[in-house]
Write an enzyme that holds these catalytic residues in place. Structure first.
Site, PDB file in Angstrom:
ATOM      1  N   ASP A   1       0.878  -1.177   0.000  1.00 52.13           N
ATOM      2  CA  ASP A   1       0.000   0.000   0.000  1.00 52.13           C
ATOM      3  C   ASP A   1       0.912   1.222   0.000  1.00 52.13           C
ATOM      4  OD1 ASP A   1      -2.438   1.544   0.326  1.00 52.13           O
ATOM      5  OD2 ASP A   1      -1.891   1.830   2.423  1.00 52.13           O
ATOM      6  N   SER A   2       0.283   2.404  -0.169  1.00 55.90           N
ATOM      7  CA  SER A   2       1.053   3.641  -0.093  1.00 55.90           C
ATOM      8  C   SER A   2       1.509   3.940   1.336  1.00 55.90           C
ATOM      9  CB  SER A   2       0.195   4.805  -0.584  1.00 55.90           C
ATOM     10  OG  SER A   2      -0.982   4.881   0.196  1.00 55.90           O
TER      11      SER A   2
ATOM     12  N   CYS B   1      -4.321  -1.686  -1.900  1.00 58.77           N
ATOM     13  CA  CYS B   1      -4.502  -0.259  -2.138  1.00 58.77           C
ATOM     14  C   CYS B   1      -5.444  -0.122  -3.333  1.00 58.77           C
ATOM     15  CB  CYS B   1      -3.138   0.354  -2.453  1.00 58.77           C
ATOM     16  SG  CYS B   1      -3.204   2.083  -2.961  1.00 58.77           S
TER      17      CYS B   1
ATOM     18  N   GLU C   1      -3.079   9.000   8.238  1.00 58.20           N
ATOM     19  CA  GLU C   1      -1.618   8.938   8.372  1.00 58.20           C
ATOM     20  C   GLU C   1      -1.131   9.854   9.508  1.00 58.20           C
ATOM     21  OE1 GLU C   1       0.845   7.127   6.612  1.00 58.20           O
ATOM     22  OE2 GLU C   1      -0.663   5.990   5.511  1.00 58.20           O
TER      23      GLU C   1
ATOM     24  N   CYS D   1     -10.941   2.822  -0.345  1.00 57.80           N
ATOM     25  CA  CYS D   1      -9.548   3.146  -0.005  1.00 57.80           C
ATOM     26  C   CYS D   1      -9.264   2.379   1.273  1.00 57.80           C
ATOM     27  CB  CYS D   1      -9.398   4.651   0.234  1.00 57.80           C
ATOM     28  SG  CYS D   1      -7.774   5.094   0.906  1.00 57.80           S
TER      29      CYS D   1
ATOM     30  N   HIS E   1      -7.380   2.895   3.649  1.00 58.39           N
ATOM     31  CA  HIS E   1      -7.220   3.704   4.864  1.00 58.39           C
ATOM     32  C   HIS E   1      -8.570   3.954   5.548  1.00 58.39           C
ATOM     33  CE1 HIS E   1      -3.264   4.749   3.197  1.00 58.39           C
ATOM     34  NE2 HIS E   1      -2.962   5.389   4.315  1.00 58.39           N
TER      35      HIS E   1
HETATM   36  N1  DGL Z   1      -4.844   3.004   0.819  1.00 53.09           N
HETATM   37  C1  DGL Z   1      -4.777   3.641  -0.466  1.00 53.09           C
HETATM   38  C2  DGL Z   1      -5.977   3.263  -1.308  1.00 53.09           C
HETATM   39  O1  DGL Z   1      -6.630   2.264  -0.994  1.00 53.09           O
HETATM   40  C3  DGL Z   1      -4.578   5.098  -0.225  1.00 53.09           C
HETATM   41  C4  DGL Z   1      -4.154   5.833  -1.410  1.00 53.09           C
HETATM   42  C5  DGL Z   1      -3.359   7.070  -1.144  1.00 53.09           C
HETATM   43  O2  DGL Z   1      -2.214   6.934  -0.750  1.00 53.09           O
HETATM   44  O3  DGL Z   1      -3.883   8.147  -1.417  1.00 53.09           O
HETATM   45  O4  DGL Z   1      -6.305   3.865  -2.295  1.00 53.09           O
END
Ligand code: DGL
Length: 258
Positions: A13-14, A76, A146, A177, A179
């Site tokens: 993931d990011s 992600c 975050e 997403c 997150h």
């Molecule tokens: N968890 C990522 C997703 O599902 C977040 C993306 C981001 O870094 O903006 O899209």
């Protein structure tokens, strides 16, 4: 060639969002080992062009392959929207995204909405799997998580702002997403009665079934997770711990190594 079943599963993931998927994977597959990659130096992905996110996804998949993994879970939505199905068609190991499992969970509902990053919503990748009654990009949600502010009043204010024009008869809302599950309580306050669809469990079920069918389940795994991050290791450890992830093994990866 079939990969060695004893190899770990790569998850990326990011940032910390993919930990929601990692947790579900660990519950569904307690004997597996995992490599979790958080691209924390480049988070958020959601405001970046899809082509750039696609390149990041290829770089991380290449890194995980070099470390030795038997499957990759793109935990992600933004990277799944940008790089699937092409990654799974190109790699010789199984690759799983999070969109299709979320869409399958949502399909039985009559009126489905989507919240996600700008890149995910604008890619219209979810519409490949189901029709949407409403969708909204919520770019402030990822930085809020975050920053550890998922239960803060500021998260509630932001959620009210984004969701104010959601149709009143919405039955289900895809958390597009990884997150966003950390914001579930806040989202429930704003949209009581709307079913929140989180792809984590559905993705984990799909991965478990596929590994079983392919004969790739680890016969003797130890349930270990090694974390890799591209940004600051200590702040990742602290944030992950606040999110319920005990980080025992953590390594920093320079972007030049990708
Ligand atoms: N968890 C990522 C997703 O599902 C977040 C993306 C981001 O870094 O903006 O899209």
């Amino acid at each position: 060639m079939r990969p060695d079943p004893k190899l770990p599963i790569g998850v990326f993931d990011s940032g910390v969002g993919g930990l929601t998927v990692l947790k579900a994977l660990r519950e569904a597959l307690p004997k597996e080992d995992f490599l979790y990659f958080g691209d924390t130096a480049r988070v958020p992905y959601g405001q970046k062009p899809l082509g750039m996110v696609r390149r990041f996804a290829w770089e991380i998949a290449g890194f995980l392959l070099r470390k030795g993994v038997k499957a990759i879970v793109v935990a992600c939505n933004t990277a799944s929207s940008a790089a699937l199905p092409e990654l799974s068609e190109a790699l010789s190991i199984p690759v799983f995204g999070v969109l299709e499992p979320a869409a399958e969970e949502a399909r039985p509902h009559a009126k489905v909405g989507l919240i996600g990053t700008t890149a995910t919503v604008e890619s219209r990748a979810y519409e490949r799997f189901l029709p949407l009654a409403w969708s909204k990009a919520c770019p402030l949600f990822v930085p809020l998580v975050e920053e550890g502010l998922w239960n803060d009043p500021v998260a509630l204010l932001v959620a009210k702002h984004y969701l104010e024009d959601a149709p009143e008869d919405l039955e289900a809302l895809i958390l597009g997403c990884t997150h966003y599950p950390f914001l579930k309580e806040t989202l429930r306050q704003v949209l009581p009665g709307v079913q929140l669809i989180d792809s984590a469990q559905a993705t984990a079920r799909k991965v478990a079934e596929a590994l079983h069918t392919l004969g790739l389940l680890n016969p003797q795994g130890g349930g270990q997770t090694l974390h890799y991050v591209t940004g600051d290791a200590e702040s990742y450890r602290v944030l992950a711990q606040r999110l319920g992830e005990e980080v025992a093994e953590l390594k920093t990866v320079a972007l030049s190594e990708l």
